[in-house]
Design an enzyme around this catalytic site. Sequence first.
Site, mmCIF file in Angstrom:
data_model
loop_
_atom_site.group_PDB
_atom_site.id
_atom_site.type_symbol
_atom_site.label_atom_id
_atom_site.label_comp_id
_atom_site.label_asym_id
_atom_site.label_seq_id
_atom_site.Cartn_x
_atom_site.Cartn_y
_atom_site.Cartn_z
ATOM 1 N N GLN A 122 0.809 -1.218 0.000
ATOM 2 C CA GLN A 122 0.000 0.000 0.000
ATOM 3 C C GLN A 122 0.846 1.273 0.000
ATOM 4 O O GLN A 122 0.517 2.248 -0.673
ATOM 5 C CB GLN A 122 -0.918 -0.012 1.230
ATOM 6 C CG GLN A 122 -2.244 0.664 1.004
ATOM 7 C CD GLN A 122 -3.248 0.320 2.094
ATOM 8 O OE1 GLN A 122 -2.875 -0.053 3.193
ATOM 9 N NE2 GLN A 122 -4.517 0.445 1.786
ATOM 10 N N ASP A 125 1.974 2.215 -3.554
ATOM 11 C CA ASP A 125 0.941 2.214 -4.589
ATOM 12 C C ASP A 125 0.801 3.594 -5.234
ATOM 13 O O ASP A 125 0.013 4.430 -4.786
ATOM 14 C CB ASP A 125 -0.392 1.769 -3.980
ATOM 15 C CG ASP A 125 -1.475 1.563 -5.018
ATOM 16 O OD1 ASP A 125 -1.247 1.876 -6.209
ATOM 17 O OD2 ASP A 125 -2.574 1.098 -4.654
ATOM 18 N N SER A 128 -2.759 4.638 -6.501
ATOM 19 C CA SER A 128 -3.650 5.188 -5.473
ATOM 20 C C SER A 128 -3.244 6.610 -5.101
ATOM 21 O O SER A 128 -4.094 7.482 -4.922
ATOM 22 C CB SER A 128 -3.643 4.297 -4.227
ATOM 23 O OG SER A 128 -4.280 3.068 -4.483
#
Length: 360
Positions: A122, A125, A128
């Site tokens: 995450q 990323d 994102s």
Amino acid sequence: MKLGIVKESRDPRVAIVPDTLSKLSALSVSVIMEAGAGDESFFSDNDYVGATVLSRDEVLKQADIIVTFNPLSQEEWKLVNQNAIMISQFAPFADAEAVPSLLKEGKKAFSMDMIPRTTLAQSMDVLSSMASIAGYQAVLVAAAKLPRYLPMLITAAGSIKPSKVLILGAGVAGLQAIATAKRLGAIVEVFDTRMAVKEEVQSLGGKFIEVEGAKDDKSAGGYAVEQTEEFLARQRAEVQARAIKSDIIITTAQVRGRKAPILLEKETVNQMRAGSVIIDLASSTGGNCELSKDNETIVVNGVTIIGNSQLPAQMPQDASFLYSNNVLNFLKTMVREGTLHADFNNEIIKGACITPELFV
């Protein structure tokens, strides 16, 4: 180990920001940079304390790792040290020639947009990170174009009704758009094929519009999945009914490696109120609106349609900060004491590497 950053071509962002230098130093990685690399992101050369400023050609020749937002031109690949690795967003799903060209030139490369979209990855990323900025910017751009207020206002001269914002797709970009539109006082309605996002939408103050029969795929990595034609027909009918009453529509739906699904047809746009605004964040992959043109703003029957998949570049300082952190966290998985240790049993490294043949 030397990490090189250069000034981006036709992009105001910079791959590494000054705050990251001390953290790279902890990995025994020094930074060499092209003069003025961060100028358009409002970072001066003096901000890069500890970095060595060189000419562009020298950075490419000396760096062990070249980090960029957008890939270098193939002409510049020839200047890159043969043993160096390039880290960028090569978009191999969109550019079929990217990987064959890299292999032909013998250039080792990792693509930040290929990092698996898992909980473990995450912090790396980039999709994102950039989508969050795109969703935020989409609302601001639409609000600036809309000839009406977003919030409800009660004034001595009369009451103004709040604008209605319709958001198609509740991924990272969509959720940020919901939050931003709500903060500005709009009424927000949201479509998404994934029932899993319903609670997130509602927690941000959006009204989740359900269309029965959607194919849900939780393993799609934040992208939309292909739906049946029967479902798409029902969705189009419901979207049209909501769209013609909306002041702003923001579309975010993309299917990885495929053309973006058409969610707003020409007939729907023709029935929208004059002055309404559509922001199509999927325009680079064909667009969710049938009339969208990538990197263009057009007006159809009084409706402004903005095709822009590069809104994050309009907020270059924070976009650069987030990307720089994404890169740093990725480098932490394979740099030890200034030496590259690419463990291809690690799913993050394996997924990001688009030229594994060159590491054998």
